[in-house]
Write a protein that holds these residues in place. Sequence first.
Motif, short mmCIF file in Angstrom:
data_model
loop_
_atom_site.label_atom_id
_atom_site.label_comp_id
_atom_site.label_asym_id
_atom_site.label_seq_id
_atom_site.Cartn_x
_atom_site.Cartn_y
_atom_site.Cartn_z
N THR A 276 0.82 -1.21 0.00
CA THR A 276 0.00 0.00 0.00
C THR A 276 0.85 1.26 0.00
O THR A 276 0.57 2.22 -0.72
N ARG A 277 1.91 1.26 0.79
CA ARG A 277 2.72 2.47 0.87
C ARG A 277 3.40 2.77 -0.47
O ARG A 277 3.52 3.94 -0.85
N ASN A 278 3.81 1.74 -1.21
CA ASN A 278 4.45 2.00 -2.50
C ASN A 278 3.44 2.36 -3.58
O ASN A 278 3.79 3.05 -4.54
N SER A 279 2.20 1.95 -3.42
CA SER A 279 1.15 2.43 -4.32
C SER A 279 0.83 3.90 -4.03
O SER A 279 0.57 4.68 -4.95
N MET A 280 0.85 4.27 -2.76
CA MET A 280 0.63 5.68 -2.40
C MET A 280 1.71 6.58 -2.98
O MET A 280 1.43 7.70 -3.41
N SER A 281 2.94 6.10 -2.99
CA SER A 281 4.03 6.88 -3.57
C SER A 281 4.01 6.79 -5.09
O SER A 281 4.21 7.79 -5.79
N GLY A 282 3.75 5.60 -5.62
CA GLY A 282 3.74 5.42 -7.06
C GLY A 282 2.69 6.24 -7.76
O GLY A 282 2.90 6.72 -8.89
N GLY A 283 1.54 6.43 -7.12
CA GLY A 283 0.49 7.24 -7.73
C GLY A 283 0.92 8.69 -7.91
O GLY A 283 0.61 9.33 -8.93
N VAL A 284 1.63 9.23 -6.92
CA VAL A 284 2.14 10.60 -7.02
C VAL A 284 3.12 10.70 -8.19
O VAL A 284 3.06 11.63 -9.00
#
Length: 433
Positions: A276-284
Amino acid sequence: MGQESIFTPHTDAMNEARSRAEEIALNRINVADRELYRSDTVLPYFERLRREAPIHYCADSEDGPYWSITRFDDIKNVELDWPNFSSEPSIVLFEAREDDLGGLPGDSIESVPSFIAMDPPKHTFQRKAVRPGVSPKQVRSLEATIRERAAKLLDSLPVGEEFDWVEKVSIELTTQMLATLFNFPFEERAKLTRWSDVTTAIPGDGVIDSWDQRKYELADCLQTFLDMWDERAAAEPAFDMISMLAHSPDTADMNTRPLELLGNMMLLIVGGNDTTRNSMSGGVLALNEFPEEYGRLRADQRLIPNMVDEIIRWQTPLAHMRRTVSRDCEYGGASFKEGDKVVLWYLSANRDESMFEDGDRFRIDRHNAREQLSFGTGIHYCVGAHLGRMQVQVLWEEIMKRFSRVEVTGAPTRVRSNFVRGYSHMPVRLHAA
Protein backbone atom coordinates in the motif's frame (compact mmCIF):
# COMPACT_ATOMS: atom_id res chain seq x y z
CA MET A 1 12.99 22.76 -10.63
CA GLY A 2 11.01 21.91 -13.75
CA GLN A 3 9.67 18.54 -14.74
CA GLU A 4 12.12 18.14 -17.61
CA SER A 5 15.15 18.28 -15.32
CA ILE A 6 13.58 15.64 -13.08
CA PHE A 7 12.41 13.08 -15.62
CA THR A 8 14.78 13.53 -18.57
CA PRO A 9 17.68 11.61 -16.94
CA HIS A 10 15.37 8.65 -16.30
CA THR A 11 14.12 8.79 -19.89
CA ASP A 12 17.71 8.72 -21.11
CA ALA A 13 18.50 5.74 -18.86
CA MET A 14 15.42 3.92 -20.13
CA ASN A 15 16.43 4.52 -23.75
CA GLU A 16 19.88 3.09 -23.02
CA ALA A 17 18.23 0.09 -21.34
CA ARG A 18 16.08 -0.49 -24.43
CA SER A 19 19.19 -0.64 -26.57
CA ARG A 20 20.92 -3.07 -24.20
CA ALA A 21 17.81 -5.22 -23.93
CA GLU A 22 17.68 -5.64 -27.71
CA GLU A 23 21.40 -6.28 -28.11
CA ILE A 24 22.02 -8.82 -25.33
CA ALA A 25 21.87 -12.52 -26.18
CA LEU A 26 18.49 -13.90 -25.17
CA ASN A 27 19.97 -16.59 -22.93
CA ARG A 28 21.91 -13.96 -20.95
CA ILE A 29 18.87 -11.90 -19.94
CA ASN A 30 18.44 -11.89 -16.15
CA VAL A 31 15.34 -9.95 -15.15
CA ALA A 32 16.05 -10.74 -11.47
CA ASP A 33 19.08 -8.42 -11.46
CA ARG A 34 18.35 -6.09 -8.52
CA GLU A 35 20.18 -3.19 -10.14
CA LEU A 36 17.54 -3.12 -12.87
CA TYR A 37 14.94 -2.38 -10.18
CA ARG A 38 17.01 0.19 -8.33
CA SER A 39 17.48 2.07 -11.63
CA ASP A 40 13.94 1.26 -12.85
CA THR A 41 15.26 -0.04 -16.18
CA VAL A 42 13.93 -3.61 -16.15
CA LEU A 43 10.83 -3.00 -18.30
CA PRO A 44 12.54 -3.19 -21.74
CA TYR A 45 13.89 -6.64 -20.84
CA PHE A 46 10.40 -7.84 -19.95
CA GLU A 47 9.11 -6.40 -23.22
CA ARG A 48 11.63 -8.45 -25.19
CA LEU A 49 10.89 -11.63 -23.23
CA ARG A 50 7.14 -11.26 -23.82
CA ARG A 51 7.85 -10.89 -27.53
CA GLU A 52 10.53 -13.54 -28.06
CA ALA A 53 10.67 -15.88 -25.05
CA PRO A 54 7.58 -15.59 -22.84
CA ILE A 55 8.72 -18.71 -20.97
CA HIS A 56 12.41 -18.06 -20.43
CA TYR A 57 15.14 -19.96 -18.61
CA CYS A 58 17.96 -18.09 -16.87
CA ALA A 59 20.71 -20.56 -16.05
CA ASP A 60 22.95 -18.27 -14.04
CA SER A 61 22.00 -15.49 -11.64
CA GLU A 62 22.68 -14.26 -8.11
CA ASP A 63 19.53 -16.18 -7.17
CA GLY A 64 20.45 -19.37 -9.01
CA PRO A 65 18.72 -20.78 -12.11
CA TYR A 66 15.05 -19.96 -12.62
CA TRP A 67 12.26 -19.83 -15.19
CA SER A 68 10.47 -16.56 -16.01
CA ILE A 69 6.80 -16.39 -16.99
CA THR A 70 6.14 -12.94 -18.43
CA ARG A 71 2.79 -12.91 -20.30
CA PHE A 72 -0.51 -12.14 -18.58
CA ASP A 73 -2.42 -15.28 -19.60
CA ASP A 74 0.49 -17.64 -18.90
CA ILE A 75 0.96 -16.20 -15.41
CA LYS A 76 -2.72 -16.72 -14.60
CA ASN A 77 -2.62 -20.29 -15.91
CA VAL A 78 0.48 -21.23 -13.92
CA GLU A 79 -0.77 -19.57 -10.76
CA LEU A 80 -4.04 -21.47 -10.96
CA ASP A 81 -2.22 -24.79 -11.43
CA TRP A 82 -1.07 -25.15 -7.83
CA PRO A 83 -0.79 -28.98 -7.96
CA ASN A 84 2.08 -28.65 -10.46
CA PHE A 85 3.41 -25.23 -9.45
CA SER A 86 3.50 -25.11 -5.66
CA SER A 87 3.78 -22.11 -3.35
CA GLU A 88 5.88 -24.22 -1.01
CA PRO A 89 8.51 -23.69 0.29
CA SER A 90 8.78 -20.02 -0.75
CA ILE A 91 7.14 -17.38 -2.91
CA VAL A 92 10.28 -15.29 -3.36
CA LEU A 93 13.09 -16.07 -5.77
CA PHE A 94 15.99 -15.72 -3.36
CA GLU A 95 16.85 -18.37 -0.79
CA ALA A 96 19.62 -17.89 1.75
CA ARG A 97 21.72 -20.67 3.23
CA GLU A 98 21.01 -21.24 6.90
CA ASP A 99 24.63 -20.51 7.81
CA ASP A 100 24.24 -17.11 6.13
CA LEU A 101 21.41 -16.32 8.48
CA GLY A 102 23.01 -16.96 11.81
CA GLY A 103 20.61 -19.78 12.62
CA LEU A 104 17.32 -18.10 11.69
CA PRO A 105 16.04 -19.92 8.59
CA GLY A 106 14.96 -17.85 5.65
CA ASP A 107 16.06 -14.63 4.10
CA SER A 108 12.68 -13.00 3.72
CA ILE A 109 8.98 -13.06 4.33
CA GLU A 110 8.20 -16.46 2.88
CA SER A 111 11.29 -18.48 3.78
CA VAL A 112 9.76 -19.19 7.16
CA PRO A 113 6.34 -20.86 7.05
CA SER A 114 3.35 -18.64 6.29
CA PHE A 115 0.02 -19.31 4.63
CA ILE A 116 1.00 -17.53 1.41
CA ALA A 117 3.76 -20.16 1.03
CA MET A 118 1.41 -23.09 1.56
CA ASP A 119 -0.90 -25.11 -0.68
CA PRO A 120 -4.37 -26.38 0.22
CA PRO A 121 -5.63 -27.56 2.59
CA LYS A 122 -3.34 -25.92 5.17
CA HIS A 123 -3.34 -22.63 3.25
CA THR A 124 -7.14 -22.60 3.26
CA PHE A 125 -7.45 -22.99 7.03
CA GLN A 126 -4.88 -20.33 7.93
CA ARG A 127 -6.15 -17.80 5.40
CA LYS A 128 -9.70 -18.32 6.68
CA ALA A 129 -8.64 -17.35 10.21
CA VAL A 130 -7.56 -13.80 9.25
CA ARG A 131 -9.95 -13.11 6.37
CA PRO A 132 -12.73 -11.57 8.51
CA GLY A 133 -10.37 -8.79 9.61
CA VAL A 134 -10.09 -7.46 6.07
CA SER A 135 -13.44 -8.49 4.60
CA PRO A 136 -15.35 -5.91 2.49
CA LYS A 137 -17.75 -5.32 5.39
CA GLN A 138 -14.92 -4.76 7.88
CA VAL A 139 -13.07 -2.48 5.44
CA ARG A 140 -16.20 -0.33 5.05
CA SER A 141 -16.37 -0.03 8.83
CA LEU A 142 -12.77 1.26 8.82
CA GLU A 143 -13.36 3.92 6.17
CA ALA A 144 -14.18 6.71 8.62
CA THR A 145 -10.99 6.01 10.57
CA ILE A 146 -8.90 5.89 7.38
CA ARG A 147 -10.41 9.19 6.20
CA GLU A 148 -9.95 10.94 9.54
CA ARG A 149 -6.30 9.95 9.73
CA ALA A 150 -5.59 10.90 6.11
CA ALA A 151 -7.25 14.30 6.57
CA LYS A 152 -5.38 15.01 9.80
CA LEU A 153 -2.04 14.05 8.27
CA LEU A 154 -2.54 16.04 5.07
CA ASP A 155 -3.58 19.11 7.06
CA SER A 156 -0.31 18.90 8.99
CA LEU A 157 1.91 19.01 5.89
CA PRO A 158 3.77 22.17 4.84
CA VAL A 159 2.43 23.81 1.67
CA GLY A 160 5.08 25.16 -0.67
CA GLU A 161 7.99 23.49 1.14
CA GLU A 162 9.85 20.39 0.02
CA PHE A 163 9.52 17.21 2.12
CA ASP A 164 9.76 13.43 1.72
CA TRP A 165 6.38 11.98 0.68
CA VAL A 166 7.45 8.42 1.48
CA GLU A 167 8.36 9.23 5.08
CA LYS A 168 5.68 11.77 5.91
CA VAL A 169 2.67 10.25 4.12
CA SER A 170 3.02 6.76 2.66
CA ILE A 171 4.81 5.14 5.59
CA GLU A 172 2.88 6.98 8.28
CA LEU A 173 -0.60 6.19 6.95
CA THR A 174 0.07 2.53 6.29
CA THR A 175 1.81 2.02 9.63
CA GLN A 176 -1.13 3.57 11.47
CA MET A 177 -3.45 1.11 9.74
CA LEU A 178 -1.16 -1.83 10.56
CA ALA A 179 -1.19 -0.84 14.22
CA THR A 180 -5.00 -0.83 14.09
CA LEU A 181 -5.22 -4.26 12.40
CA PHE A 182 -2.91 -5.81 15.01
CA ASN A 183 -4.14 -3.67 17.92
CA PHE A 184 -0.44 -2.90 18.30
CA PRO A 185 0.71 -0.21 20.75
CA PHE A 186 0.21 2.94 18.67
CA GLU A 187 3.19 4.79 20.12
CA GLU A 188 5.46 1.88 19.08
CA ARG A 189 4.11 1.51 15.54
CA ALA A 190 7.45 2.51 13.96
CA LYS A 191 8.63 -0.99 14.87
CA LEU A 192 6.17 -2.39 12.33
CA THR A 193 7.71 -0.30 9.56
CA ARG A 194 11.19 -1.40 10.52
CA TRP A 195 10.24 -5.08 10.67
CA SER A 196 8.58 -4.78 7.26
CA ASP A 197 11.76 -3.33 5.77
CA VAL A 198 13.97 -5.94 7.45
CA THR A 199 11.75 -8.80 6.31
CA THR A 200 12.41 -8.24 2.60
CA ALA A 201 16.01 -7.02 2.94
CA ILE A 202 19.31 -8.66 2.13
CA PRO A 203 22.72 -7.35 3.24
CA GLY A 204 24.01 -4.61 0.99
CA ASP A 205 20.63 -3.18 0.06
CA GLY A 206 20.88 -0.36 2.59
CA VAL A 207 18.52 -1.79 5.24
CA ILE A 208 20.66 -4.36 7.06
CA ASP A 209 24.42 -4.84 7.21
CA SER A 210 24.48 -8.59 7.89
CA TRP A 211 22.31 -11.68 8.24
CA ASP A 212 23.08 -11.65 11.96
CA GLN A 213 21.53 -8.20 12.27
CA ARG A 214 18.43 -9.45 10.48
CA LYS A 215 18.23 -12.47 12.77
CA TYR A 216 18.37 -10.36 15.93
CA GLU A 217 15.79 -7.85 14.72
CA LEU A 218 13.36 -10.57 13.63
CA ALA A 219 13.91 -12.40 16.92
CA ASP A 220 12.68 -9.22 18.64
CA CYS A 221 9.69 -9.19 16.28
CA LEU A 222 8.89 -12.80 17.13
CA GLN A 223 9.14 -12.28 20.89
CA THR A 224 6.88 -9.22 20.69
CA PHE A 225 4.18 -11.17 18.90
CA LEU A 226 4.54 -14.23 21.14
CA ASP A 227 3.88 -11.97 24.14
CA MET A 228 0.91 -10.38 22.39
CA TRP A 229 -0.39 -13.83 21.42
CA ASP A 230 -0.40 -15.00 25.04
CA GLU A 231 -2.22 -11.84 26.08
CA ARG A 232 -4.89 -12.12 23.35
CA ALA A 233 -5.37 -15.88 23.82
CA ALA A 234 -6.14 -15.29 27.50
CA ALA A 235 -8.66 -12.55 26.72
CA GLU A 236 -12.06 -12.62 25.04
CA PRO A 237 -11.91 -12.92 21.22
CA ALA A 238 -11.47 -9.56 19.51
CA PHE A 239 -11.37 -8.33 15.93
CA ASP A 240 -7.62 -7.85 15.51
CA MET A 241 -5.42 -10.20 13.49
CA ILE A 242 -3.57 -11.71 16.44
CA SER A 243 -6.71 -12.39 18.42
CA MET A 244 -8.39 -14.00 15.41
CA LEU A 245 -5.43 -16.34 14.89
CA ALA A 246 -5.15 -17.12 18.61
CA HIS A 247 -8.85 -18.03 18.89
CA SER A 248 -9.37 -19.87 15.60
CA PRO A 249 -9.45 -23.67 16.09
CA ASP A 250 -7.24 -24.09 13.01
CA THR A 251 -4.48 -21.75 14.21
CA ALA A 252 -4.80 -21.57 18.01
CA ASP A 253 -1.64 -23.65 18.51
CA MET A 254 0.51 -21.61 16.10
CA ASN A 255 2.44 -20.13 19.02
CA THR A 256 3.86 -23.62 19.60
CA ARG A 257 5.47 -23.30 16.15
CA PRO A 258 7.32 -19.99 16.59
CA LEU A 259 8.78 -19.79 13.08
CA GLU A 260 5.34 -20.31 11.57
CA LEU A 261 3.96 -17.55 13.76
CA LEU A 262 6.84 -15.30 12.73
CA GLY A 263 6.28 -16.12 9.06
CA ASN A 264 2.61 -15.18 9.22
CA MET A 265 3.29 -11.98 11.13
CA MET A 266 5.93 -11.02 8.56
CA LEU A 267 3.48 -11.80 5.76
CA LEU A 268 0.73 -9.66 7.28
CA ILE A 269 3.13 -6.80 8.02
CA VAL A 270 4.60 -6.70 4.51
CA GLY A 271 1.21 -7.30 2.89
CA GLY A 272 -0.32 -4.43 4.84
CA ASN A 273 2.62 -2.07 4.59
CA ASP A 274 4.98 -2.36 1.61
CA THR A 275 2.31 -2.83 -1.02
CA THR A 276 0.00 0.00 0.00
CA ARG A 277 2.72 2.47 0.87
CA ASN A 278 4.45 2.00 -2.50
CA SER A 279 1.15 2.43 -4.32
CA MET A 280 0.63 5.68 -2.40
CA SER A 281 4.03 6.88 -3.57
CA GLY A 282 3.74 5.42 -7.06
CA GLY A 283 0.49 7.24 -7.73
CA VAL A 284 2.14 10.60 -7.02
CA LEU A 285 5.00 9.75 -9.37
CA ALA A 286 2.66 8.52 -12.12
CA LEU A 287 0.61 11.71 -12.12
CA ASN A 288 3.81 13.76 -12.35
CA GLU A 289 5.22 11.66 -15.19
CA PHE A 290 1.90 11.97 -17.03
CA PRO A 291 0.70 15.50 -16.19
CA GLU A 292 -2.17 15.32 -18.69
CA GLU A 293 -3.68 12.63 -16.46
CA TYR A 294 -3.36 14.94 -13.47
CA GLY A 295 -5.36 17.48 -15.46
CA ARG A 296 -8.05 14.90 -16.15
CA LEU A 297 -8.18 14.02 -12.47
CA ARG A 298 -8.66 17.67 -11.50
CA ALA A 299 -11.45 17.91 -14.06
CA ASP A 300 -13.28 14.77 -12.92
CA GLN A 301 -12.61 13.30 -9.49
CA ARG A 302 -15.16 10.56 -10.12
CA LEU A 303 -12.25 8.81 -11.87
CA ILE A 304 -10.46 8.21 -8.56
CA PRO A 305 -11.73 4.64 -7.95
CA ASN A 306 -10.62 3.52 -11.41
CA MET A 307 -7.38 5.47 -11.03
CA VAL A 308 -6.58 3.45 -7.90
CA ASP A 309 -6.46 0.23 -9.89
CA GLU A 310 -4.46 1.94 -12.61
CA ILE A 311 -1.96 3.09 -9.97
CA ILE A 312 -1.67 -0.47 -8.64
CA ARG A 313 -1.25 -1.81 -12.21
CA TRP A 314 1.32 0.80 -13.21
CA GLN A 315 3.28 0.54 -9.96
CA THR A 316 2.95 -3.24 -9.34
CA PRO A 317 4.26 -2.99 -5.76
CA LEU A 318 5.30 -6.67 -5.65
CA ALA A 319 7.22 -7.46 -8.83
CA HIS A 320 6.95 -11.23 -8.65
CA MET A 321 5.69 -14.36 -6.97
CA ARG A 322 7.62 -17.60 -7.20
CA ARG A 323 6.36 -21.14 -7.59
CA THR A 324 8.30 -24.41 -7.27
CA VAL A 325 7.63 -27.32 -9.65
CA SER A 326 6.10 -30.20 -7.68
CA ARG A 327 6.59 -32.83 -10.39
CA ASP A 328 7.96 -32.98 -13.91
CA CYS A 329 5.48 -31.28 -16.22
CA GLU A 330 5.13 -29.28 -19.41
CA TYR A 331 3.55 -25.95 -20.16
CA GLY A 332 3.71 -23.69 -23.19
CA GLY A 333 6.27 -25.88 -24.92
CA ALA A 334 8.67 -25.82 -21.94
CA SER A 335 9.62 -28.86 -19.88
CA PHE A 336 9.84 -28.20 -16.15
CA LYS A 337 11.65 -30.50 -13.73
CA GLU A 338 10.65 -31.15 -10.12
CA GLY A 339 12.27 -28.52 -7.91
CA ASP A 340 12.66 -25.87 -10.61
CA LYS A 341 11.99 -22.28 -9.58
CA VAL A 342 9.31 -20.61 -11.69
CA VAL A 343 8.89 -16.85 -11.32
CA LEU A 344 5.58 -15.18 -12.15
CA TRP A 345 6.52 -11.63 -13.07
CA TYR A 346 3.46 -9.56 -12.18
CA LEU A 347 5.32 -6.46 -13.27
CA SER A 348 5.57 -7.86 -16.80
CA ALA A 349 1.98 -9.11 -16.86
CA ASN A 350 0.71 -5.66 -15.92
CA ARG A 351 2.49 -4.18 -18.95
CA ASP A 352 1.51 -6.98 -21.36
CA GLU A 353 0.44 -5.33 -24.64
CA SER A 354 -2.03 -8.12 -25.39
CA MET A 355 -3.96 -7.18 -22.25
CA PHE A 356 -3.20 -3.52 -21.60
CA GLU A 357 -2.94 -1.31 -24.67
CA ASP A 358 0.12 0.96 -24.46
CA GLY A 359 0.78 -0.61 -21.07
CA ASP A 360 3.72 1.61 -20.12
CA ARG A 361 1.42 4.63 -20.13
CA PHE A 362 -0.55 5.68 -17.07
CA ARG A 363 -4.23 6.28 -17.93
CA ILE A 364 -6.61 6.99 -15.08
CA ASP A 365 -9.65 5.96 -17.17
CA ARG A 366 -8.15 2.71 -18.47
CA HIS A 367 -11.19 0.51 -19.08
CA ASN A 368 -9.67 -2.73 -17.76
CA ALA A 369 -7.36 -1.42 -15.04
CA ARG A 370 -9.10 -3.58 -12.44
CA GLU A 371 -7.94 -6.72 -14.24
CA GLN A 372 -4.32 -6.06 -13.22
CA LEU A 373 -2.52 -8.94 -11.55
CA SER A 374 -0.84 -7.11 -8.66
CA PHE A 375 -3.13 -8.92 -6.21
CA GLY A 376 -2.53 -12.31 -7.82
CA THR A 377 -5.29 -14.70 -8.80
CA GLY A 378 -6.95 -17.89 -7.63
CA ILE A 379 -6.49 -19.24 -4.11
CA HIS A 380 -3.71 -16.76 -3.33
CA TYR A 381 -5.59 -13.62 -4.38
CA CYS A 382 -4.50 -10.96 -1.89
CA VAL A 383 -6.62 -11.21 1.26
CA GLY A 384 -6.12 -7.47 1.93
CA ALA A 385 -6.99 -6.18 -1.57
CA HIS A 386 -10.15 -4.40 -0.40
CA LEU A 387 -8.27 -2.59 2.36
CA GLY A 388 -5.40 -1.60 0.08
CA ARG A 389 -7.74 -0.12 -2.51
CA MET A 390 -9.70 1.72 0.16
CA GLN A 391 -6.61 3.35 1.68
CA VAL A 392 -5.31 4.63 -1.66
CA GLN A 393 -8.75 5.84 -2.76
CA VAL A 394 -9.43 7.76 0.45
CA LEU A 395 -5.97 9.32 0.35
CA TRP A 396 -6.55 10.70 -3.16
CA GLU A 397 -10.04 11.92 -2.33
CA GLU A 398 -8.61 13.88 0.58
CA ILE A 399 -5.62 15.13 -1.45
CA MET A 400 -7.91 16.58 -4.11
CA LYS A 401 -9.88 18.53 -1.50
CA ARG A 402 -6.74 20.34 -0.41
CA PHE A 403 -4.11 20.51 -3.14
CA SER A 404 -4.07 21.33 -6.82
CA ARG A 405 -0.88 19.34 -7.22
CA VAL A 406 1.56 17.15 -5.37
CA GLU A 407 4.70 18.06 -7.31
CA VAL A 408 7.63 15.64 -7.40
CA THR A 409 10.67 17.90 -7.10
CA GLY A 410 13.49 15.42 -7.55
CA ALA A 411 14.24 11.89 -8.68
CA PRO A 412 12.80 9.30 -6.28
CA THR A 413 15.11 6.78 -4.63
CA ARG A 414 14.03 3.22 -5.35
CA VAL A 415 14.71 0.18 -3.20
CA ARG A 416 17.19 -2.38 -4.51
CA SER A 417 14.87 -5.38 -4.61
CA ASN A 418 13.45 -7.66 -7.28
CA PHE A 419 10.49 -8.47 -5.01
CA VAL A 420 9.26 -5.19 -3.50
CA ARG A 421 9.04 -2.53 -6.20
CA GLY A 422 9.14 0.52 -4.05
CA TYR A 423 10.64 3.80 -2.93
CA SER A 424 12.71 4.84 0.06
CA HIS A 425 12.51 8.61 -0.67
CA MET A 426 10.46 10.90 -2.91
CA PRO A 427 10.83 14.68 -2.54
CA VAL A 428 7.63 16.63 -3.19
CA ARG A 429 6.10 20.09 -2.83
CA LEU A 430 2.39 20.72 -2.24
CA HIS A 431 0.43 23.36 -4.14
CA ALA A 432 -2.75 24.60 -2.46
CA ALA A 433 -6.06 24.10 -4.23
